[in-house]
Design an enzyme around this catalytic site. Structure first.
Site: not given
Ligand SMILES: Cc1cc2nc3c(=O)[nH]c(=O)nc-3n(C[C@H](O)[C@H](O)[C@H](O)COP(=O)(O)OP(=O)(O)OC[C@H]3O[C@@H](n4cnc5c(N)ncnc54)[C@H](O)[C@@H]3O)c2cc1C
Length: 466
Positions: A445, A320, A40, A191, A51, A186-188, A33
């Protein structure tokens, strides 16, 4: 060179959850990472901090405006934005630290730096990790799982400067309450972040290219949400194409095709997300991607290059955290020869606005599009005793079931605690339940969950409460 059985690139929900599961399965596991904090997007700048702010801003708004009807009198309510942000940070730190702890507990090796895959063949892969100071380390692995997540999608003409024109990351940390905010999209995410700042006093305008909000969600529910958000004071510009947005002095100007430009203190770009594959070396390795750049993975999360897999946001689909987690776990279970599986029909989606919106399975539009014959049961929260006691009666539960088998195909909720209520619907879809199964299940209930049961009864016109 250190060798591992399984290496995850990315320490988000897909990477950290998958790495812990891989270690539990007996694989010598590592996770690379590039950011100091694990977790992430989700833990650092996504789900969790948003949240934390939604909860805090909701408390501020309800204490300011909605306690009198409960017979609770409070003195003057004031905002301590610094403390609100401090609380958010401490929640983030607690959870990211928790992932560090779980890595140690499960013996997952952690590498801090940017990963680049140098080679990948049937016999293993080589990865170079470069830390922020430029120090380089090379490791090898039998299986490399790309879990690098996603970034904010750029929009032509929108000049993000990380200050007046920014993304959700900046919107999670504005140093003061902006007087005005234009949200593009206007995605989540737009909003939710718009809700945070509107509750704290910002005039929020949401500009959306489509003629509706919450694209992809059930239209009837999205229309109801639009009505409620307008009542809360959101201004919406639908069917509106942003042609440019840029900083102009201490504010920003947003130009919209055929309309007067909007000027606002801040602009939030939240018009989708793109896969994060920069600097991974995918082109050199010939890793197949689709036209939007998402890595193409098969049902076992294998890419077209031997030994390389991909999970989470970087392969697209529902972007997600819980979907990413499921994929990370399924991928390593499949590598271990187990029956890892993700049921994509049972991935819930929740919008944490007030009221919440939650959905699972097919929407009415999707079912109509494929010519499916279905029945529908709807129950409004206004007729639910608990919702009345809570003072939160807006919204409804809608259940869609197959016309001949009665199997639940989709459930869509707008209303109080919809994000928690949806769990029952997810379980119903996972177990192939019928609406009759839900209707015949005893619900306590007075609870909000009774609205789910009544909607299920509504599928066969047997609603009892009203
Ligand atoms: C504002 C916001 C609110 C959200 N709210 C929700 C929610 O309420 N519920 C929900 O389910 N989802 C939510 N999401 C979406 C959710 O954050 C993502 O779907 C989820 O984090 C995806 O997980 P992932 O592990 O695929 O990627 P990520 O969480 O993006 O993690 C990927 C990681 O890889 C690392 N990385 C990238 N490239 C490299 C590299 N070459 N070498 C080393 N490290 C690297 C990055 O630094 C990152 O930490 C939200 C997103 C945002 C932006």
């Amino acid at each position: 060179m250190t060798h591992h059985d399984v290496v995850f690139i990315g320490g988000g929900p897909a990477g950290y959850t998958g790495a812990i599961r891989a270690a539990q399965l007996g694989f010598r596991t590592a996770c690379i990472e590039k950011e100091q904090k694990l977790g992430g997007t989700c833990l650092r700048v996504g789900c969790i901090p948003s949240k934390a702010l939604l909860e805090a801003s909701e408390k501020f708004e309800s204490t300011s405006h909605h306690l009198a009807e409960f017979g609770v009198k409070v003195g003057e309510v004031s905002l301590d934005l610094g403390q609100m942000m401090k609380r958010k940070e401490s929640i983030v730190d607690g959870l990211t630290g928790g992932v560090d702890f779980l890595f140690k507990k499960n013996k997952v090796s952690r590498y801090l730096g940017h990963a680049r895959i140098l080679s990948a063949t049937d016999t293993g892969a080589h990865i170079r990790v470069t830390d922020a100071a430029g120090a380089v380390e090379e490791i090898s692995a039998d299986h490399v799982i790309i879990a690098t997540g996603s970034n904010v999608a750029p929009l032509r003409g929108v000049e993000v400067d990380g200050d007046r024109v920014g993304t959700s990351t900046e919107a999670l940390s504005y140093p003061s309450v902006p007087q005005s905010l234009v949200v593009i999209g206007a995605g989540y995410i737009g909003l939710e972040m718009g809700s945070v700042w509107r509750r704290l006093g910002t005039k929020v305008t949401v500009v959306e290219y489509l003629d509706r909000i919450l694209p992809g969600m059930d239209l009837e529910i999205a229309r109801e949400a639009l009505k409620l958000f307008k009542k809360q004071g959101f201004d919406f510009r639908l069917s509106s194409k942003v042609t440019s947005a840029r900083r102009d002095g201490d504010s920003a100007v947003v130009e919209i095709e055929g309309q007067e430009p909007l000027r606002a203190e801040r602009v939030l770009l939240s018009a989708g997300r793109v896969p994060n594959t920069e600097g991974l070396g995918l082109d050199e390795l010939g890793v197949e991607r689709d036209r939007r750049g998402f890595i193409v993975a098969d049902g076992n999360y294998r890419t077209n290059v031997p030994g390389l897999y991909a999970v989470g946001d970087v392969i697209g689909g529902a972007m997600l955290a819980h979907k990413a987690e499921e994929e990370g776990v399924a991928c390593v279970e499949l590598i271990a020869g187990q029956a890892g599986h993700v049921n994509y029909d049972a991935i819930p989606g929740v919008v944490y606005t007030e009221p919440e919106i939650a959905t699972v399975g097919r929407t009415e539009e999707q079912l109509s599009e494929i010519g499916a014959r279905f029945k529908k049961g709807v129950f409004a929260f206004i007729a639910n005793g608990r919702a009345r006691a809570l003072g939160s009666t807006a919204g409804k539960v809608k259940i869609l079931a197959d016309e001949s088998t009665d199997r639940v195909l989709g459930v869509h909720i707008i209303g109080p605690r919809a994000g928690d209520l949806i769990a029952e619907a997810v379980a119903a879809i996972e177990f192939g339940a019928s609406s009759e199964d839900i209707a015949r299940t005893c619900h306590a209930h007075p609870t909000l969950s009774e609205a789910m049961r009544e909607a299920a009864l509504g599928v066969s016109d047997r609603i009892r409460q009203a």
